[in-house]
Scaffold this motif. Structure first.
Motif, PDB file in Angstrom:
ATOM      1  N   ILE A  87      26.025   1.911  16.938  1.00 25.76           N
ATOM      2  CA  ILE A  87      27.125   2.465  18.349  1.00 25.76           C
ATOM      3  C   ILE A  87      28.267   1.601  17.511  1.00 25.76           C
ATOM      4  CG2 ILE A  87      27.384   1.495  20.767  1.00 25.76           C
ATOM      5  CD1 ILE A  87      24.356   2.386  20.913  1.00 25.76           C
ATOM      6  N   SER A  88      29.430   2.130  18.361  1.00 28.29           N
ATOM      7  CA  SER A  88      30.381   0.669  17.626  1.00 28.29           C
ATOM      8  C   SER A  88      31.513   1.305  18.285  1.00 28.29           C
ATOM      9  CB  SER A  88      31.016   1.067  15.754  1.00 28.29           C
ATOM     10  OG  SER A  88      32.555   0.204  16.199  1.00 28.29           O
ATOM     11  N   ASP A  89      32.316   0.633  20.060  1.00 29.50           N
ATOM     12  CA  ASP A  89      32.718   0.538  20.735  1.00 29.50           C
ATOM     13  C   ASP A  89      34.606   0.674  20.637  1.00 29.50           C
ATOM     14  OD1 ASP A  89      30.419   0.554  21.764  1.00 29.50           O
ATOM     15  OD2 ASP A  89      30.932  -1.470  22.898  1.00 29.50           O
ATOM     16  N   GLY A  90      34.878  -0.234  18.821  1.00 19.41           N
ATOM     17  CA  GLY A  90      36.223   0.097  19.319  1.00 19.41           C
ATOM     18  C   GLY A  90      36.686   1.041  18.656  1.00 19.41           C
ATOM     19  N   PRO A 103      20.980  -4.894  15.443  1.00 20.43           N
ATOM     20  CA  PRO A 103      21.945  -5.185  15.380  1.00 20.43           C
ATOM     21  C   PRO A 103      22.902  -3.935  15.555  1.00 20.43           C
ATOM     22  CG  PRO A 103      22.705  -6.600  14.243  1.00 20.43           C
ATOM     23  CD  PRO A 103      21.079  -5.869  14.126  1.00 20.43           C
ATOM     24  N   GLY A 104      23.242  -3.203  16.370  1.00 15.94           N
ATOM     25  CA  GLY A 104      24.302  -2.084  16.605  1.00 15.94           C
ATOM     26  C   GLY A 104      23.546  -0.574  15.931  1.00 15.94           C
ATOM     27  N   LEU A 105      22.165  -0.692  16.587  1.00 17.76           N
ATOM     28  CA  LEU A 105      21.474   0.372  16.010  1.00 17.76           C
ATOM     29  C   LEU A 105      20.703   0.908  17.486  1.00 17.76           C
ATOM     30  CD1 LEU A 105      20.464   0.659  12.449  1.00 17.76           C
ATOM     31  CD2 LEU A 105      22.506   1.397  12.982  1.00 17.76           C
ATOM     32  N   ARG A 106      20.559   2.220  17.300  1.00 18.14           N
ATOM     33  CA  ARG A 106      19.785   2.950  18.623  1.00 18.14           C
ATOM     34  C   ARG A 106      19.307   3.697  18.400  1.00 18.14           C
ATOM     35  NH1 ARG A 106      23.257   4.503  22.155  1.00 18.14           N
ATOM     36  NH2 ARG A 106      23.084   6.557  21.911  1.00 18.14           N
ATOM     37  N   ILE A 107      17.821   4.303  17.992  1.00 20.58           N
ATOM     38  CA  ILE A 107      16.484   4.908  18.115  1.00 20.58           C
ATOM     39  C   ILE A 107      16.073   6.397  18.959  1.00 20.58           C
ATOM     40  CG2 ILE A 107      14.117   5.662  17.411  1.00 20.58           C
ATOM     41  CD1 ILE A 107      14.090   3.452  15.788  1.00 20.58           C
ATOM     42  N   GLU A 108      16.998   7.008  19.464  1.00 19.79           N
ATOM     43  CA  GLU A 108      16.868   8.081  20.478  1.00 19.79           C
ATOM     44  C   GLU A 108      15.409   8.553  20.460  1.00 19.79           C
ATOM     45  OE1 GLU A 108      19.399   8.637  21.704  1.00 19.79           O
ATOM     46  OE2 GLU A 108      20.543   7.649  20.653  1.00 19.79           O
ATOM     47  N   LEU A 157       0.504  -1.115   0.041  1.00 15.57           N
ATOM     48  CA  LEU A 157      -0.170   0.001  -0.285  1.00 15.57           C
ATOM     49  C   LEU A 157       0.460   1.330  -0.072  1.00 15.57           C
ATOM     50  CD1 LEU A 157      -2.978  -0.825   2.894  1.00 15.57           C
ATOM     51  CD2 LEU A 157      -2.988  -1.211  -0.057  1.00 15.57           C
ATOM     52  N   VAL A 158       2.225   0.987   0.487  1.00 17.46           N
ATOM     53  CA  VAL A 158       3.066   2.341   0.488  1.00 17.46           C
ATOM     54  C   VAL A 158       4.283   1.447   0.323  1.00 17.46           C
ATOM     55  CG1 VAL A 158       3.408   1.864   2.778  1.00 17.46           C
ATOM     56  CG2 VAL A 158       3.502   4.234   2.190  1.00 17.46           C
ATOM     57  N   ASP A 159       5.246   2.090  -0.620  1.00 21.82           N
ATOM     58  CA  ASP A 159       6.335   2.479  -0.780  1.00 21.82           C
ATOM     59  C   ASP A 159       7.269   3.343   0.373  1.00 21.82           C
ATOM     60  OD1 ASP A 159       8.649   1.604  -1.958  1.00 21.82           O
ATOM     61  OD2 ASP A 159       8.804   3.194  -3.852  1.00 21.82           O
ATOM     62  N   LEU A 160       8.481   2.667   0.810  1.00 24.27           N
ATOM     63  CA  LEU A 160       9.413   2.591   2.092  1.00 24.27           C
ATOM     64  C   LEU A 160      10.868   3.012   1.113  1.00 24.27           C
ATOM     65  CD1 LEU A 160       7.891   1.184   5.082  1.00 24.27           C
ATOM     66  CD2 LEU A 160       7.147   3.195   4.219  1.00 24.27           C
ATOM     67  N   ALA A 161      11.151   3.760   1.249  1.00 26.69           N
ATOM     68  CA  ALA A 161      12.463   3.853   0.048  1.00 26.69           C
ATOM     69  C   ALA A 161      13.766   4.836   1.743  1.00 26.69           C
ATOM     70  CB  ALA A 161      12.330   4.333  -0.794  1.00 26.69           C
ATOM     71  N   ALA A 162      14.652   4.504   1.440  1.00 26.93           N
ATOM     72  CA  ALA A 162      15.565   5.147   2.042  1.00 26.93           C
ATOM     73  C   ALA A 162      16.089   6.811   1.259  1.00 26.93           C
ATOM     74  CB  ALA A 162      17.168   4.888   2.694  1.00 26.93           C
ATOM     75  N   ALA A 163      16.023   7.576   2.269  1.00 23.90           N
ATOM     76  CA  ALA A 163      16.162   8.843   0.845  1.00 23.90           C
ATOM     77  C   ALA A 163      17.439   9.732   1.197  1.00 23.90           C
ATOM     78  CB  ALA A 163      15.301   9.976   2.732  1.00 23.90           C
ATOM     79  N   VAL A 164      18.662   8.976   2.205  1.00 23.70           N
ATOM     80  CA  VAL A 164      20.082   8.956   1.172  1.00 23.70           C
ATOM     81  C   VAL A 164      20.877   7.978   1.336  1.00 23.70           C
ATOM     82  CG1 VAL A 164      21.217  10.141   2.411  1.00 23.70           C
ATOM     83  CG2 VAL A 164      19.687  11.050   3.090  1.00 23.70           C
ATOM     84  N   SER A 165      21.128   8.193   0.425  1.00 23.99           N
ATOM     85  CA  SER A 165      22.006   6.124   0.289  1.00 23.99           C
ATOM     86  C   SER A 165      23.679   6.957   0.671  1.00 23.99           C
ATOM     87  CB  SER A 165      22.011   6.194  -1.922  1.00 23.99           C
ATOM     88  OG  SER A 165      23.158   7.576  -2.171  1.00 23.99           O
ATOM     89  N   SER A 166      23.801   7.784   0.987  1.00 26.13           N
ATOM     90  CA  SER A 166      25.195   7.921   1.354  1.00 26.13           C
ATOM     91  C   SER A 166      25.908   7.770   3.039  1.00 26.13           C
ATOM     92  CB  SER A 166      26.249   9.176   1.659  1.00 26.13           C
ATOM     93  OG  SER A 166      25.468   9.904   2.177  1.00 26.13           O
ATOM     94  N   ALA A 167      26.861   7.706   3.451  1.00 26.50           N
ATOM     95  CA  ALA A 167      26.557   6.937   4.684  1.00 26.50           C
ATOM     96  C   ALA A 167      26.665   8.037   5.913  1.00 26.50           C
ATOM     97  CB  ALA A 167      28.648   6.962   4.897  1.00 26.50           C
ATOM     98  N   PHE A 168      26.345   7.741   7.053  1.00 27.75           N
ATOM     99  CA  PHE A 168      25.903   8.910   8.030  1.00 27.75           C
ATOM    100  C   PHE A 168      27.277   8.475   9.296  1.00 27.75           C
ATOM    101  CE2 PHE A 168      21.913   8.087   6.870  1.00 27.75           C
ATOM    102  CZ  PHE A 168      21.327   9.310   6.661  1.00 27.75           C
ATOM    103  N   LEU A 169      27.039   9.621  10.023  1.00 24.51           N
ATOM    104  CA  LEU A 169      28.474   9.303  10.976  1.00 24.51           C
ATOM    105  C   LEU A 169      28.189   8.316  12.136  1.00 24.51           C
ATOM    106  CD1 LEU A 169      30.180  12.636  11.880  1.00 24.51           C
ATOM    107  CD2 LEU A 169      31.208  11.158  11.131  1.00 24.51           C
ATOM    108  N   ILE A 170      29.358   7.570  12.387  1.00 27.49           N
ATOM    109  CA  ILE A 170      29.169   6.129  13.937  1.00 27.49           C
ATOM    110  C   ILE A 170      28.878   7.134  14.308  1.00 27.49           C
ATOM    111  CG2 ILE A 170      31.642   5.574  13.364  1.00 27.49           C
ATOM    112  CD1 ILE A 170      30.482   2.740  12.850  1.00 27.49           C
ATOM    113  N   ASN A 171      28.121   6.496  15.793  1.00 27.09           N
ATOM    114  CA  ASN A 171      28.441   6.919  17.506  1.00 27.09           C
ATOM    115  C   ASN A 171      28.267   8.163  17.425  1.00 27.09           C
ATOM    116  OD1 ASN A 171      29.839   4.591  17.950  1.00 27.09           O
ATOM    117  ND2 ASN A 171      31.683   5.300  17.663  1.00 27.09           N
ATOM    118  N   GLU A 172      27.535   8.945  16.250  1.00 26.83           N
ATOM    119  CA  GLU A 172      26.987   9.883  16.597  1.00 26.83           C
ATOM    120  C   GLU A 172      25.101   9.871  16.606  1.00 26.83           C
ATOM    121  OE1 GLU A 172      28.171  12.430  18.365  1.00 26.83           O
ATOM    122  OE2 GLU A 172      30.405  11.493  17.686  1.00 26.83           O
TER     123      GLU A 172
END
Length: 1273
Positions: free
Chosen positions: A963-966, A897-902, A856-871
């Motif tokens: 989130i990335s601890d290393g 895994p490795g993602l957190r929504i604020e 019923l709806v099409d969902l797609a990512a608005a941005v294909s480039s990378a975001f900052l990690i740990n921010e």
């Protein structure tokens, strides 16, 4: 020699066997009773004659023994498996060689003149059997032996002696005497090369005698035959060399050649005899010394292809040759007789057909001197004789299948040729109106020329009544009107107008006038017959009537005026009656009924034989001619069956012009038989033919018949196949795409071949799944009546929900009145302006594609480039409604895994700027955009979409932190997933749309290092290269390096770069570099090695400026902060530094190999030198002992190590100390191989310098040759 021609034919007809002669010897008592005039011995001769295929053996009965042995001799005839030599002297076994024994006293063996003996040598005896008996040795010496010497003194005769012993078994003395006499007989008359004697014991059992007798007779026949064949060949060769000389006499050559052929025939060597007749025919045609053609006698019209004795040779002789007409038939008859004996009727038929075609050309050349239609009559009789003779001699199953089919093909050709000539004779006497003007008959007769007599026959004076009958028949004859009122110009059955041709060949033809020549009838250019009777002028018609009713006296002066058509028919009939001598043939032409019976017989014979041969299509075409006769006589059932076969052939071959001629006849038969289904099918097939074959009104009549029957009460309604009339296809373009559960509308193009509009009470179309056979066939139906116009029509059908899959068009069904029809033919999508494109190719592309439950709806990512990690970053999700309102929809978000929504932060939703609003939004009532930006909160991973975004494309911005601890190791990039699903609680059914989106996170920089320079004081310039990995500007405020153990910052710097060039701005995807000055640190002890830090830490303080619609940007603030702190971020990356390889502790060198070449199997010493470059205090990592561990590494397939592979060697701790390590090696293979390598396992590679380095490959030669394999020179 030609004077003996009559005697030669008489001898050939009477003496058709071989002769064997024999002599008998007497005892004393018999001598007194039978006294020879010269020697006192009564002698008689027994001759065996072989009739035609018999050998001739004279028997000299010297002792009156023939009555005693005659029964035994004749019981063994014919000879079994007689071995003779053919003309090429190759042995040939004759299964049965018949013979007849005749006494020499027979009158048939009386002496002849010498020239007769040479000419008729083929009738002379082939062997002489001498019967003797004797009971006294003295009598044998004084009486019998001289007499036998006298009998066998002729070297040209083949002979052997049969000694008949009459000694009783109980009389030992008589038996011994008989043995002595026979032994003496063998000594005197036999030799080592040839046995000429055999013994027959009347009272005893002579088991081997008869086999011995048969072998001796066969040998005599073979020798005699070889000698006579050689004689005839020599004579024939002499005459052949003179055949182009004026003294050439073909009769002499013929007698010798046929004598040789007849001799082969008597010996059952039929192949050689046939070859002689073939050569005789070629020689006759080559010499060409025949002046008179012949064929003028009564009865010559009947072919004599199978009767060599039809005429005596003396009647056809002409000077020194023979008349061609009779002699060529005589030769073929002789050849056919031999072929029948060889059981080859197929070859007789094949040769006969070729002979008839070739001989008819000779008849054409002499047609002006031959009787009227002599050629046609001769061909008819020749074909019929060949057909009867070959059919009677042929047996099915005795030859190969291909020969059998070819035989029937030739039989069909003979029947067909006879049929065509017979129709020509019938046309000449006025039966042309009763001959079917079919394409086959027209093609055959229109290319057959008219007879060409010197003068066309005239009407007899007393034939006025016959002329009146013919006139009446011409006037009453009307052309057959085809069904549906189809008007066609009748096909011609003549090459030209018979009226003009006949009058042109009349003697003393007066010019007359053209109007009188054509009897006052128009249309004469279209041919004779019915065409001449079309559209008569009134005045001309009156003239025709006055001529018809004229008195017989008018015919006396007919030679001075052109003949009318009826007069031509009567004249031809009387001339044919004079020509034809066969009563059966004339009977078949005497009346119309007899003609049709004979015509049907010939047509059936040709069709049946063609149907059993390769040429089945010819048989089917002739079935159409049979159908026309059956239709004329009211046998509509047989006519319909034959017409169906013809129509099937024409339709299969694509011959629409021919099909248009026959199909109306089939439809008429079906209508008469009340075959409604067949009649409907024929009408549909007529409509399916090319439009140019029928007029528009005719095609409209076809359609009216279909509609009439469809709306009438049919007793047995059957579905009608209209595949050739109505075709269909999907519209051009991509297939219709639907989802499971969605209804739709399918548009289909239908081509109609009807000339007018036609109403379909119902119409349905089946869809077939291409990949799932279990789905079966589904039908879609139209809601009401459909009117199809001629040509292209576009119809729409309501499509119910379908299961997922790909569908193609199946079968189109419908109903016209009470008639159900179906069409399973498909058409290509033609051009838009084409209304009559009809093709019958099944499409392969699908017409409908049904997908799984649609989104019923099409969902797609608005941005294909990378975001900052740990921010915290704004991750955009584009929400696009697909023909569906998102009012009340709830979006569920789950992180991987490795993602957190604020969740503490708000979620923003705004209009998607790159797409226009849905077109339906502006049309629907109340559809307005309430807000451009809406902030919402996330509760338990769920967010409810605002109403303003229910039909437009919008972007949902969610704060997400990866989130990335290393620590970063060079490049640090990762792909995380977000799971979304959408639900609408207002729907009656639960519609869930699941979608997993991949979001990329990365560090701001990719870090790499290199040593830019090494100073003299040991200082190293370390260059750190930073490559931006985000689509945003990065500002570097500060950078420092925390070095690992073993390295230190040079001077008094605190780890900052040597040149403080901050702040440093790095553009998106660009690179920057920072220099650090470092040096080697203090040497660590062994105890501190484990506590050493293995990597250095690069620390960068930076700020980022970017747009969330493009990629990485300023982190989402979770709580209010100052403007200075908002721009400061920290990035750390681990860098591994190693000691430089420019200052090694040990030097390892490979010493040169000996000058001698390396060979397989020879030992060689490999040497390495190890040298310490630094003192022990400067290389504490090497340990505190003065020994080093070495290890030799070699490929075991190439080398064998003779010494120790691994061990310790002493090496002083002082700088400059050296040691050599030697190892014995044995090469195993030849070629370029890698040598063994020396390694120091406990010393790091960075502390070892290879000087001089070892070779990469060495050349190993093959082993030397062993002396044990050398051969001294």
């Amino acid at each position: 020699m030609a004077n003996f021609l009559a005697q030669f034919q008489s001898i050939k007809s009477s003496c058709d066997h071989l002769i064997i002669a024999g002599t008998r010897a007497h005892t004393k008592e018999q001598k007194k009773k039978f006294t020879h005039p010269s020697s006192g011995i009564k002698s008689s001769c027994c001759i065996c004659n072989l009739n035609f295929h018999h050998e001739c053996f004279p028997v000299e009965d010297v002792s009156d023994l023939w009555p005693l042995v005659k029964k035994g001799f004749e019981e063994r005839l014919p000879f079994k498996r007689a071995c003779l030599n053919n003309k090429t002297r190759n042995p040939v076994f004759v299964e049965k060689l018949p013979a007849e024994y005749i006494l020499t006293t027979d009158a048939r063996l009386r002496s002849r003149f010498p020239h007769e003996l040479a000419l008729f040598w083929f009738r002379e005896p082939y062997a002489t059997v001498i019967l003797v008996t004797c009971e006294d040795l003295d009598e044998f010496k004084t009486i019998l032996k001289p007499r036998l010497k006298l009998l066998v003194q002729n070297d040209e005769r083949e002979w052997f002696i049969v000694f008949v012993s009459k000694a009783p078994p109980h009389n030992d003395q008589a038996t011994k005497m008989a043995k002595k006499v026979y032994a003496k007989l063998e000594v005197d008359f036999s030799s080592k090369k040839r046995e000429r004697c055999c013994k027959l014991d009347i009272h005893g059992l002579e088991i081997n005698f008869w086999e011995d007798l048969e072998s001796k007779i066969t040998e005599c026949i073979r020798n005699t035959l070889d000698r006579r064949v050689q004689f005839y060949e020599d004579e024939i060769r002499k005459l052949s060399e003179q055949r182009f000389l004026p003294v050439w006499n073909f009769c002499n050559f013929f007698i010798l050649k046929e004598s040789l052929a007849f001799m082969f025939e008597m010996s059952h060597l039929h192949e050689d005899s046939l070859r002689e007749y073939d050569e005789l025919e070629l020689c006759y045609l080559e010499t060409g010394k025949h002046r008179d053609f012949g064929g003028m006698d009564r009865g010559d019209d009947h072919a004599a292809l199978l009767n060599p004795g039809n005429k005596p040779l003396m009647q056809i002789v002409q000077d020194d040759s023979f008349r061609e007409f009779e002699f060529r038939q005589y030769l073929f008859a002789s050849q056919a007789k031999l072929l029948f004996k060889l059981n080859r009727p197929f070859e007789v038929a094949s040769r006969g057909y070729s002979f008839i075609i070739g001989f008819s050309k000779s008849l054409v050349l002499h047609e002006s001197i031959l009787p009227f239609c002599m050629r046609e009559v001769w061909i008819i009789t020749a074909c019929m004789d060949l057909i009867k003779a070959t059919a009677s001699h042929y047996s099915d199953g005795l030859v190969a299948p291909d020969i059998e089919k070819e035989f029937y093909r030739v039989q069909g050709d003979l029947y067909s040729l006879c049929r065509i000539k017979f129709m020509r004779l019938a046309y000449l006497i006025g039966y042309g109106a009763n001959i079917e003007r079919s394409p086959a008959n027209s093609a055959s007769l229109s290319m057959l020329p008219w007879p060409k007599p010197a003068v066309w026959p005239s009407v007899p004076p007393d034939a006025s009544s016959e002329v009146l009958v013919k006139e009446k028949m011409i006037l009453q004859a009307t052309p057959r009107v085809k069904h549906f009122g189809i008007q066609r110009k009748q096909l011609p059955l003549e090459p030209s107008v018979l009226l003009r041709e006949a009058n042109r060949r009349r003697a003393s033809l007066s010019a007359g006038n053209v109007f009188e020549l054509f009897d006052g009838r128009s249309g004469f250019n279209n041919g004779s017959g019915p065409e001449l009777r079309m559209s008569p002028a009134p005045k001309a018609h009156a003239i025709a009537i006055s001529r018809t009713n004229s008195t017989p006296g008018n015919f006396e002066s007919s030679i001075d005026r052109p003949m009318r058509l009826a007069e031509i028919y009567v004249a031809a009939e009387h001339a044919l009656q004079t020509t034809i001598s066969d009563p059966d043939l004339w009977k078949s032409l005497s009346s119309l009924a007899e003609f049709e019976q004979k015509y049907l017989e010939l047509s059936k014979g040709a069709a049946d034989n063609y149907n059993r041969s390769w040429w089945k299509r010819h048989g089917v075409v002739l079935d159409g001619e049979i159908a026309a006769v059956c239709y004329k006589h009211g046998n509509f059932d047989l006519a319909a069956k034959s017409y169906e076969k013809v129509c099937a052939l024409y339709a299969g071959e694509g011959w629409q012009d021919l099909l248009a001629e026959v199909l109306p006849n089939l439809a008429e038969c079906q209508k008469i038989l009340n075959d409604q289904a067949g009649y409907l099918s024929s009408c549909v097939r007529l409509l399916s033919l090319d439009k140019g074959l029928f007029l528009t009104k005719e095609r409209q009549l076809f359609q009216s018949e279909v509609v009439r029957l469809a709306h009438s009460e049919m007793k047995h309604p059957v579905p009608l196949d209209v595949s050739s009339l109505i075709t269909f296809s999907g519209n051009s373009g991509p297939p219709l795409e639907l989802c499971d559960g969605d209804p739709g509308t399918l548009s289909v193009t239908v081509w109609s071949g009807f000339p007018d509009d036609i109403t379909l009470e119902s119409l349905s179309l089946t869809l077939t799944a291409t990949h799932n056979a279990d789905e079966g066939i589904k039908a879609i139906r139209s809601s009401g009546a459909t009117i199809l116009k001629p040509g292209r029509n576009t119809i729409t059908l309501s499509l119910p929900p379908q299961k997922p899959g790909s569908y193609v068009l199946g079968v189109l069904t419908g109903q016209i009145g009470q008639l159900r029809f179906r069409s399973h033919n498909f058409s290509r999508g033609g051009p838009a302006d084409s209304d009559d494109l009809m093709s019958y190719e099944k499409p392969t592309r699908p017409i409908l594609k049904v997908f799984k439950p649609r989104s019923l709806v099409d969902l797609a990512a608005a941005v294909s480039s990378a975001f900052l990690i740990n921010e915290p970053q704004w991750v955009g999700i584009i929400v696009t409604p697909i023909n569906y309102s998102l009012k009340g929809a709830v979006l569920h978000i789950d992180t991987g895994p490795g993602l957190r929504i604020e969740e503490s932060h708000v979620i923003e939703m705004e209009r998607y700027s790159n797409t226009s609003e849905n077109a339906d939004c502006s049309k629907n009532d109340g559809c307005t955009v309430a807000e451009e930006l809406t902030r919402m909160t996330l509760k338990d991973g769920r967010v409810e979409l605002p109403d303003w975004a229910n039909k437009i494309t919008s972007v949902l911005w969610v704060p997400v932190c990866a989130i990335s601890d290393g620590l970063a190791q060079g490049t640090s990039a990762d792909s995380k997933t977000l799971l979304f699903w959408l639900s609408n609680p207002h729907l009656k059914f639960s519609a869930l749309i699941d979608r997993t989106l991949a979001v990329h996170f990365t560090d701001p920089f990719h870090v790499s290092t290199r040593v830019a320079d090494k100073c003299d004081d040991g200082t190293l310039l370390l260059q750190v290269i930073l490559h931006s990995q985000v689509k945003a500007s990065v500002t570097i405020y500060d950078a420092w390096l925390d070095l690992q153990d073993g390295f230190a910052h040079s001077g008094e710097c605190d780890g900052r770069p040597t040149s403080a060039f901050f702040p440093l701005v790095v553009s998106p995807t660009s690179r920057a570099a920072i220099l650090f000055s470092i040096c080697l640190g203090t040497t660590v002890t062994k105890d501190d090695v484990k506590a050493m830090r293995s990597d250095s830490i690069l620390n960068i303080t930076y700020g980022i400026t970017g747009d969330r619609a493009l990629g990485a940007h300023t982190p989402v603030p979770m709580e209010p902060i100052g403007p200075e702190d908002a721009q400061r971020l920290t990035f750390k990356s681990a860098i591994v530094l190693q000691q430089p390889v420019l200052d090694p502790c040990l030097a390892l060198g490979f010493l040169p190999l000996p000058l001698s070449d390396l060979r397989v199997g020879q030992l060689v010493t490999m040497k390495w030198r190890v040298e310490r470059l630094k003192y022990f205090e400067e290389n504490a990592v090497l340990g505190n002992n003065d020994e080093i561990l070495y290890e030799v590494d070699a490929n075991t397939e190439h080398w064998m190590i003779a010494g120790r592979k691994r061990g310790h060697v002493p090496l002083s701790m002082k700088k400059g100390s050296r040691i050599e390590i030697s190892v014995l090696c044995l090469p195993l293979i030849a070629g370029y191989v890698r040598p063994p390598q020396l390694g120091l396992p406990r010393v790091d590679d960075t502390n070892i310098s290879c000087n001089p380095p070892g070779p990469h490959l060495v050349c190993v030669l093959p082993p030397a040759l062993s002396s044990s394999f050398c051969i001294p020179a």
